[in-house]
Motif scaffolding. Structure first.
Motif, PDB file in Angstrom:
ATOM      1  N   ALA A  59     -15.253  37.029  34.385  1.00 18.84           N
ATOM      2  CA  ALA A  59     -15.008  37.663  35.687  1.00 18.84           C
ATOM      3  C   ALA A  59     -16.221  37.511  36.600  1.00 18.84           C
ATOM      4  CB  ALA A  59     -14.657  39.134  35.503  1.00 18.84           C
ATOM      5  N   ALA A  60     -17.417  37.667  36.031  1.00 17.13           N
ATOM      6  CA  ALA A  60     -18.636  37.507  36.825  1.00 17.13           C
ATOM      7  C   ALA A  60     -18.794  36.054  37.273  1.00 17.13           C
ATOM      8  CB  ALA A  60     -19.855  37.949  36.013  1.00 17.13           C
ATOM      9  N   LYS A  61     -18.476  35.127  36.380  1.00 13.68           N
ATOM     10  CA  LYS A  61     -18.552  33.697  36.726  1.00 13.68           C
ATOM     11  C   LYS A  61     -17.600  33.380  37.878  1.00 13.68           C
ATOM     12  CE  LYS A  61     -18.695  30.468  33.460  1.00 13.68           C
ATOM     13  NZ  LYS A  61     -18.251  29.520  32.397  1.00 13.68           N
ATOM     14  N   ALA A  62     -16.382  33.913  37.802  1.00 13.24           N
ATOM     15  CA  ALA A  62     -15.400  33.699  38.869  1.00 13.24           C
ATOM     16  C   ALA A  62     -15.866  34.347  40.166  1.00 13.24           C
ATOM     17  CB  ALA A  62     -14.043  34.260  38.453  1.00 13.24           C
ATOM     18  N   GLY A  63     -16.495  35.525  40.072  1.00 12.25           N
ATOM     19  CA  GLY A  63     -17.020  36.201  41.252  1.00 12.25           C
ATOM     20  C   GLY A  63     -18.110  35.406  41.941  1.00 12.25           C
ATOM     21  N   VAL A  64     -18.968  34.766  41.152  1.00 15.64           N
ATOM     22  CA  VAL A  64     -20.017  33.919  41.732  1.00 15.64           C
ATOM     23  C   VAL A  64     -19.369  32.704  42.385  1.00 15.64           C
ATOM     24  CG1 VAL A  64     -22.030  32.473  41.219  1.00 15.64           C
ATOM     25  CG2 VAL A  64     -21.795  34.699  40.102  1.00 15.64           C
ATOM     26  N   LYS A  65     -18.413  32.128  41.690  1.00 16.09           N
ATOM     27  CA  LYS A  65     -17.757  30.914  42.198  1.00 16.09           C
ATOM     28  C   LYS A  65     -17.030  31.159  43.517  1.00 16.09           C
ATOM     29  CE  LYS A  65     -15.146  27.027  40.454  1.00 16.09           C
ATOM     30  NZ  LYS A  65     -14.537  26.432  39.274  1.00 16.09           N
ATOM     31  N   LEU A  69     -19.814  37.753  44.212  1.00 13.03           N
ATOM     32  CA  LEU A  69     -20.922  38.281  43.409  1.00 13.03           C
ATOM     33  C   LEU A  69     -22.082  37.300  43.427  1.00 13.03           C
ATOM     34  CD1 LEU A  69     -18.969  39.471  40.217  1.00 13.03           C
ATOM     35  CD2 LEU A  69     -19.846  40.920  42.051  1.00 13.03           C
ATOM     36  N   SER A  70     -23.271  37.825  43.252  1.00 10.66           N
ATOM     37  CA  SER A  70     -24.444  36.957  43.162  1.00 10.66           C
ATOM     38  C   SER A  70     -24.632  36.514  41.711  1.00 10.66           C
ATOM     39  CB  SER A  70     -25.689  37.685  43.661  1.00 10.66           C
ATOM     40  OG  SER A  70     -26.231  38.523  42.654  1.00 10.66           O
ATOM     41  N   PRO A  71     -25.402  35.454  41.495  1.00 13.77           N
ATOM     42  CA  PRO A  71     -25.668  34.997  40.131  1.00 13.77           C
ATOM     43  C   PRO A  71     -26.337  36.059  39.250  1.00 13.77           C
ATOM     44  CG  PRO A  71     -26.280  33.301  41.691  1.00 13.77           C
ATOM     45  CD  PRO A  71     -25.946  34.530  42.491  1.00 13.77           C
ATOM     46  N   ILE A  72     -26.976  37.022  39.850  1.00 16.51           N
ATOM     47  CA  ILE A  72     -27.612  38.093  39.081  1.00 16.51           C
ATOM     48  C   ILE A  72     -26.574  38.812  38.213  1.00 16.51           C
ATOM     49  CG2 ILE A  72     -28.705  40.376  39.301  1.00 16.51           C
ATOM     50  CD1 ILE A  72     -30.298  39.161  41.669  1.00 16.51           C
ATOM     51  N   VAL A  73     -25.405  39.048  38.762  1.00 13.30           N
ATOM     52  CA  VAL A  73     -24.350  39.747  38.014  1.00 13.30           C
ATOM     53  C   VAL A  73     -23.921  38.917  36.815  1.00 13.30           C
ATOM     54  CG1 VAL A  73     -22.047  40.753  38.132  1.00 13.30           C
ATOM     55  CG2 VAL A  73     -23.582  40.936  40.100  1.00 13.30           C
ATOM     56  N   ARG A  99     -27.753  46.287  44.775  1.00 14.77           N
ATOM     57  CA  ARG A  99     -27.682  45.604  46.085  1.00 14.77           C
ATOM     58  C   ARG A  99     -27.861  44.103  45.916  1.00 14.77           C
ATOM     59  NH1 ARG A  99     -31.304  45.716  50.058  1.00 14.77           N
ATOM     60  NH2 ARG A  99     -29.885  45.166  51.697  1.00 14.77           N
ATOM     61  N   HIS A 100     -28.744  43.728  44.981  1.00 14.56           N
ATOM     62  CA  HIS A 100     -29.013  42.308  44.747  1.00 14.56           C
ATOM     63  C   HIS A 100     -27.823  41.599  44.106  1.00 14.56           C
ATOM     64  CE1 HIS A 100     -33.586  43.327  44.735  1.00 14.56           C
ATOM     65  NE2 HIS A 100     -33.064  43.298  45.961  1.00 14.56           N
ATOM     66  N   GLY A 101     -26.830  42.351  43.673  1.00 13.60           N
ATOM     67  CA  GLY A 101     -25.603  41.775  43.143  1.00 13.60           C
ATOM     68  C   GLY A 101     -24.682  41.284  44.244  1.00 13.60           C
ATOM     69  N   LYS A 102     -25.006  41.603  45.498  1.00  8.69           N
ATOM     70  CA  LYS A 102     -24.210  41.149  46.642  1.00  8.69           C
ATOM     71  C   LYS A 102     -24.734  39.783  47.099  1.00  8.69           C
ATOM     72  CE  LYS A 102     -23.448  45.835  48.284  1.00  8.69           C
ATOM     73  NZ  LYS A 102     -23.672  46.790  49.363  1.00  8.69           N
ATOM     74  N   PRO A 103     -23.851  38.816  47.288  1.00 13.44           N
ATOM     75  CA  PRO A 103     -24.295  37.477  47.695  1.00 13.44           C
ATOM     76  C   PRO A 103     -25.090  37.471  48.995  1.00 13.44           C
ATOM     77  CG  PRO A 103     -21.993  37.426  47.057  1.00 13.44           C
ATOM     78  CD  PRO A 103     -22.403  38.868  47.083  1.00 13.44           C
ATOM     79  N   SER A 104     -24.712  38.297  49.953  1.00 15.41           N
ATOM     80  CA  SER A 104     -25.411  38.307  51.246  1.00 15.41           C
ATOM     81  C   SER A 104     -26.862  38.772  51.086  1.00 15.41           C
ATOM     82  CB  SER A 104     -24.677  39.196  52.243  1.00 15.41           C
ATOM     83  OG  SER A 104     -24.595  40.526  51.743  1.00 15.41           O
ATOM     84  N   VAL A 105     -27.104  39.709  50.200  1.00 12.17           N
ATOM     85  CA  VAL A 105     -28.464  40.194  49.946  1.00 12.17           C
ATOM     86  C   VAL A 105     -29.218  39.182  49.099  1.00 12.17           C
ATOM     87  CG1 VAL A 105     -29.821  42.062  48.909  1.00 12.17           C
ATOM     88  CG2 VAL A 105     -27.703  42.596  50.150  1.00 12.17           C
ATOM     89  N   LEU A 128     -31.529  30.215  38.644  1.00 13.71           N
ATOM     90  CA  LEU A 128     -30.926  31.421  39.200  1.00 13.71           C
ATOM     91  C   LEU A 128     -30.400  31.171  40.610  1.00 13.71           C
ATOM     92  CD1 LEU A 128     -30.327  34.455  38.903  1.00 13.71           C
ATOM     93  CD2 LEU A 128     -32.641  34.915  39.728  1.00 13.71           C
ATOM     94  N   LYS A 129     -31.207  30.534  41.440  1.00 11.57           N
ATOM     95  CA  LYS A 129     -30.811  30.269  42.821  1.00 11.57           C
ATOM     96  C   LYS A 129     -29.626  29.301  42.924  1.00 11.57           C
ATOM     97  CE  LYS A 129     -34.356  29.907  45.978  1.00 11.57           C
ATOM     98  NZ  LYS A 129     -35.645  29.326  46.461  1.00 11.57           N
ATOM     99  N   ASN A 130     -29.576  28.349  42.014  1.00 11.17           N
ATOM    100  CA  ASN A 130     -28.582  27.281  42.130  1.00 11.17           C
ATOM    101  C   ASN A 130     -27.331  27.485  41.292  1.00 11.17           C
ATOM    102  OD1 ASN A 130     -30.223  25.779  43.897  1.00 11.17           O
ATOM    103  ND2 ASN A 130     -31.423  25.054  42.174  1.00 11.17           N
ATOM    104  N   TYR A 131     -27.223  28.600  40.601  1.00 10.84           N
ATOM    105  CA  TYR A 131     -26.017  28.820  39.796  1.00 10.84           C
ATOM    106  C   TYR A 131     -24.836  29.111  40.724  1.00 10.84           C
ATOM    107  CZ  TYR A 131     -22.691  30.481  36.406  1.00 10.84           C
ATOM    108  OH  TYR A 131     -21.570  30.623  35.661  1.00 10.84           O
ATOM    109  N   LYS A 132     -23.776  28.353  40.565  1.00 18.81           N
ATOM    110  CA  LYS A 132     -22.611  28.454  41.451  1.00 18.81           C
ATOM    111  C   LYS A 132     -21.335  28.859  40.714  1.00 18.81           C
ATOM    112  CE  LYS A 132     -25.048  26.910  44.911  1.00 18.81           C
ATOM    113  NZ  LYS A 132     -25.896  27.914  45.517  1.00 18.81           N
ATOM    114  N   GLY A 133     -21.454  29.298  39.467  1.00 16.01           N
ATOM    115  CA  GLY A 133     -20.276  29.747  38.728  1.00 16.01           C
ATOM    116  C   GLY A 133     -19.534  28.638  38.033  1.00 16.01           C
TER     117      GLY A 133
END
Length: 134
Positions: A59-65, A69-73, A99-105, A128-133
């Motif tokens: 679910a977190a992977k799909a959220g990043v994709k 969600l941010s890659p942190i999640v 807050r860092h779990g939000k992509p915009s932040v 971490l920066k380049n993970y896209k799900g």
């Protein structure tokens, strides 16, 4: 339970040649230890937990994709952490880590801040920066 009654059911422990230490009573009624390869109720609970963890990771992977969600999640789930645990690792308040779990932040975070997360996840800042799900 008596030493000879310690369960020896197949479990995730037995597949790794691992055994669990249990307390049992010997023939004189004294407490002693015995090794167990597992027992059915514990195996079922463990398998359910692992399945739940894997579902949360997906679910977190799909959220990043899909950008919700941010890659942190994702990395938090992979490392079996919750918000409070991750906050402890990075030395920040839990609300701030959430807050860092939000992509915009996440997109606005500097490398120094990302380095704290990368260290907690044992990855590089670039990963971490380049993970896209994917």
């Amino acid at each position: 339970m008596k030493k000879e009654e310690v369960p020896q059911d197949n479990s995730n422990l037995s597949s790794n040649n691992m055994k669990e230490l249990c307390y049992a009573t010997d023939e004189n009624g004294n407490y002693t230890t015995a090794l167990s390869t597992g027992w059915e109720p514990k195996t079922i609970a463990l398998e359910n937990s692992i399945q739940d963890i894997n579902e949360r990771i997906e679910a977190a992977k799909a959220g990043v994709k899909n950008g919700t969600l941010s890659p942190i999640v994702y990395f938090m789930e992979v490392h079996k952490m919750d918000w409070m645990t991750l906050a402890g690792y990075v030395g920040m308040w839990t609300w701030r880590v959430k807050r860092h779990g939000k992509p915009s932040v996440f997109k606005k975070m500097n490398d120094k801040m990302l380095a704290k997360y990368a260290e907690a996840f044992e990855i590089s800042v670039a990963e971490l920066k380049n993970y896209k799900g994917e």
